[in-house]
Design a protein around this motif. Structure first.
Motif, PDB file in Angstrom:
ATOM      1  N   MET A   1       0.854  -1.196   0.000  1.00 42.00           N
ATOM      2  CA  MET A   1       0.000   0.000   0.000  1.00 42.00           C
ATOM      3  C   MET A   1       0.888   1.244   0.000  1.00 42.00           C
ATOM      4  O   MET A   1       1.822   1.341   0.782  1.00 42.00           O
ATOM      5  CB  MET A   1      -0.916   0.005   1.222  1.00 42.00           C
ATOM      6  CG  MET A   1      -1.819   1.219   1.294  1.00 42.00           C
ATOM      7  SD  MET A   1      -3.080   1.088   2.576  1.00 42.00           S
ATOM      8  CE  MET A   1      -4.162  -0.136   1.856  1.00 42.00           C
ATOM      9  N   SER A   2       0.594   2.155  -0.903  1.00 44.99           N
ATOM     10  CA  SER A   2       1.416   3.346  -1.062  1.00 44.99           C
ATOM     11  C   SER A   2       0.899   4.487  -0.182  1.00 44.99           C
ATOM     12  O   SER A   2      -0.287   4.807  -0.209  1.00 44.99           O
ATOM     13  CB  SER A   2       1.399   3.791  -2.527  1.00 44.99           C
ATOM     14  OG  SER A   2       2.105   4.984  -2.699  1.00 44.99           O
ATOM     15  N   ASN A   3       1.796   5.085   0.598  1.00 46.02           N
ATOM     16  CA  ASN A   3       1.444   6.207   1.461  1.00 46.02           C
ATOM     17  C   ASN A   3       2.112   7.480   0.951  1.00 46.02           C
ATOM     18  O   ASN A   3       3.328   7.496   0.691  1.00 46.02           O
ATOM     19  CB  ASN A   3       1.884   5.945   2.896  1.00 46.02           C
ATOM     20  CG  ASN A   3       1.038   4.872   3.567  1.00 46.02           C
ATOM     21  OD1 ASN A   3      -0.098   4.629   3.167  1.00 46.02           O
ATOM     22  ND2 ASN A   3       1.586   4.217   4.575  1.00 46.02           N
ATOM     23  N   THR A   4       1.335   8.543   0.839  1.00 49.05           N
ATOM     24  CA  THR A   4       1.830   9.821   0.329  1.00 49.05           C
ATOM     25  C   THR A   4       1.655  10.920   1.370  1.00 49.05           C
ATOM     26  O   THR A   4       0.596  11.035   1.992  1.00 49.05           O
ATOM     27  CB  THR A   4       1.081  10.215  -0.961  1.00 49.05           C
ATOM     28  OG1 THR A   4       1.356   9.254  -1.978  1.00 49.05           O
ATOM     29  CG2 THR A   4       1.510  11.588  -1.455  1.00 49.05           C
ATOM     30  N   THR A  97      11.159  10.252   2.556  1.00 53.80           N
ATOM     31  CA  THR A  97      11.502   9.435   1.393  1.00 53.80           C
ATOM     32  C   THR A  97      12.321   8.215   1.803  1.00 53.80           C
ATOM     33  O   THR A  97      12.172   7.134   1.222  1.00 53.80           O
ATOM     34  CB  THR A  97      12.259  10.267   0.347  1.00 53.80           C
ATOM     35  OG1 THR A  97      13.417  10.867   0.945  1.00 53.80           O
ATOM     36  CG2 THR A  97      11.376  11.379  -0.199  1.00 53.80           C
ATOM     37  N   GLY A 100      10.280   5.351   2.638  1.00 54.42           N
ATOM     38  CA  GLY A 100       9.504   4.803   1.537  1.00 54.42           C
ATOM     39  C   GLY A 100       8.214   5.548   1.270  1.00 54.42           C
ATOM     40  O   GLY A 100       7.383   5.092   0.469  1.00 54.42           O
ATOM     41  N   LEU A 101       8.017   6.689   1.932  1.00 52.29           N
ATOM     42  CA  LEU A 101       6.833   7.502   1.697  1.00 52.29           C
ATOM     43  C   LEU A 101       7.026   8.332   0.427  1.00 52.29           C
ATOM     44  O   LEU A 101       8.138   8.760   0.120  1.00 52.29           O
ATOM     45  CB  LEU A 101       6.573   8.434   2.880  1.00 52.29           C
ATOM     46  CG  LEU A 101       6.388   7.775   4.246  1.00 52.29           C
ATOM     47  CD1 LEU A 101       6.289   8.840   5.336  1.00 52.29           C
ATOM     48  CD2 LEU A 101       5.148   6.892   4.247  1.00 52.29           C
ATOM     49  N   THR A 102       5.937   8.568  -0.283  1.00 55.78           N
ATOM     50  CA  THR A 102       5.971   9.483  -1.414  1.00 55.78           C
ATOM     51  C   THR A 102       5.686  10.882  -0.886  1.00 55.78           C
ATOM     52  O   THR A 102       4.765  11.077  -0.096  1.00 55.78           O
ATOM     53  CB  THR A 102       4.905   9.100  -2.459  1.00 55.78           C
ATOM     54  OG1 THR A 102       5.179   7.786  -2.937  1.00 55.78           O
ATOM     55  CG2 THR A 102       4.914  10.076  -3.626  1.00 55.78           C
ATOM     56  N   ARG A 152       0.060   9.698  -8.526  1.00 54.59           N
ATOM     57  CA  ARG A 152      -0.725   8.497  -8.802  1.00 54.59           C
ATOM     58  C   ARG A 152      -1.669   8.760  -9.973  1.00 54.59           C
ATOM     59  O   ARG A 152      -2.086   9.902 -10.196  1.00 54.59           O
ATOM     60  CB  ARG A 152      -1.560   8.076  -7.574  1.00 54.59           C
ATOM     61  CG  ARG A 152      -0.725   7.490  -6.457  1.00 54.59           C
ATOM     62  CD  ARG A 152      -0.091   6.153  -6.867  1.00 54.59           C
ATOM     63  NE  ARG A 152       0.648   5.576  -5.767  1.00 54.59           N
ATOM     64  CZ  ARG A 152       1.917   5.844  -5.478  1.00 54.59           C
ATOM     65  NH1 ARG A 152       2.581   6.707  -6.214  1.00 54.59           N
ATOM     66  NH2 ARG A 152       2.517   5.259  -4.470  1.00 54.59           N
ATOM     67  N   PHE A 168      -4.022   3.304  -2.295  1.00 54.22           N
ATOM     68  CA  PHE A 168      -3.373   4.614  -2.251  1.00 54.22           C
ATOM     69  C   PHE A 168      -3.899   5.407  -1.058  1.00 54.22           C
ATOM     70  O   PHE A 168      -5.087   5.665  -0.958  1.00 54.22           O
ATOM     71  CB  PHE A 168      -3.648   5.342  -3.570  1.00 54.22           C
ATOM     72  CG  PHE A 168      -3.012   6.694  -3.688  1.00 54.22           C
ATOM     73  CD1 PHE A 168      -1.810   6.988  -3.082  1.00 54.22           C
ATOM     74  CD2 PHE A 168      -3.628   7.680  -4.434  1.00 54.22           C
ATOM     75  CE1 PHE A 168      -1.232   8.240  -3.205  1.00 54.22           C
ATOM     76  CE2 PHE A 168      -3.067   8.932  -4.567  1.00 54.22           C
ATOM     77  CZ  PHE A 168      -1.858   9.206  -3.951  1.00 54.22           C
ATOM     78  N   ARG A 169      -2.993   5.792  -0.162  1.00 52.13           N
ATOM     79  CA  ARG A 169      -3.384   6.547   1.028  1.00 52.13           C
ATOM     80  C   ARG A 169      -2.538   7.820   1.125  1.00 52.13           C
ATOM     81  O   ARG A 169      -1.408   7.872   0.623  1.00 52.13           O
ATOM     82  CB  ARG A 169      -3.195   5.709   2.287  1.00 52.13           C
ATOM     83  CG  ARG A 169      -3.968   4.393   2.274  1.00 52.13           C
ATOM     84  CD  ARG A 169      -4.017   3.759   3.653  1.00 52.13           C
ATOM     85  NE  ARG A 169      -2.689   3.612   4.219  1.00 52.13           N
ATOM     86  CZ  ARG A 169      -2.443   3.284   5.493  1.00 52.13           C
ATOM     87  NH1 ARG A 169      -3.449   3.098   6.331  1.00 52.13           N
ATOM     88  NH2 ARG A 169      -1.204   3.145   5.930  1.00 52.13           N
TER      89      ARG A 169
END
Length: 235
Positions: A1-4, A97, A100-102, A152, A168-169
């Motif tokens: 799961m991608s966290n931004t 970063t 691993g956060l965007t 995204r 996407f969160r």
């Protein structure tokens, strides 16, 4: 799961809120309009497209809005070399970063100002937006939505567009009540910072899940931020 992490810039990463206040005061005086400094400061964080009417009323916006904005830009440009990054700005972005956060910057400022701030912060290769990318600035959610679309995939379905992506969160971080309000309108949680001069209680009242005194304190808790799922667009 991608966290931004969607980061505001003015007052959050660079110490500009009081420079903006002085520039707006001088701009209003250039058209013989006097407004109290506290009222201008309370509006810092919303875009210039909204600030004139919010501070001085619809009549001043109608009669002098563009002229005031041009004068603000001129006066702020004169102070641009005085602007400094807030303590911990570079460390915050790099730590995010590294986790691993965007990271994407969503600023209500002008593109040329954001470009100057990037040189000060040295955030690395990250996405960013400015007021030049939208028609409606904070507290509207448009800047946040454009910022999310940069990191995204998205599809527009009329008004109320949302960036989308499986798993996407995102969370919004800013210093003003306008950042918190914009995040809420985008359906996302927000984190407040005291670096822009707004109080903890008012940031919480406008939707902030938590408030931090400075960037280094926030950096220590990046892994525990309340990321919210980015909504699918309405069918």
């Amino acid at each position: 799961m991608s966290n931004t992490v969607v980061l505001d810039v003015d007052g959050t990463l660079v110490d500009t809120n009081y420079h903006h206040t002085v520039a707006w005061l001088r701009a209003f005086r250039s058209v013989d309009v006097t407004v109290p400094a506290w009222r201008v400061h309370r509006a810092i964080g919303m875009g210039g497209d909204k600030l004139v009417a919010a501070v001085a009323g619809d009549k001043v916006e109608q009669d002098h809005g563009d002229e005031v904005r041009q004068a603000w830009e001129r006066h702020f440009d004169e102070m641009l070399d005085e602007v400094q990054p807030l303590e911990g700005a570079h460390r915050l972005v790099r730590a995010a970063t590294d986790l691993g956060l965007t990271v994407v910057l969503a600023s209500s400022g002008k593109r040329k100002h954001v470009e100057h701030y990037l040189k000060l912060i040295d955030p690395g290769d990250i996405a960013w937006t400015s007021a030049d990318d939208v028609e409606d600035t904070k507290p509207a959610p448009d800047l946040i939505e454009v910022a999310l679309r940069q990191v995204r995939g998205s599809r527009a379905v009329g008004e109320g567009t949302r960036a989308v992506g499986e798993g996407f969160r995102a969370v919004v971080v800013g210093d003003s009540v306008w950042d918190c309000e914009a995040a809420g309108r985008a359906g996302l949680p927000s984190i407040g910072l005291l670096t822009g001069g707004f109080g903890e209680d008012e940031l919480i009242d406008r939707g902030a899940s938590a408030v931090y005194a400075d960037l280094d304190t926030l950096r220590a808790e990046l892994a525990d931020l309340p990321f919210g799922e980015v909504a699918e667009p309405n069918a």
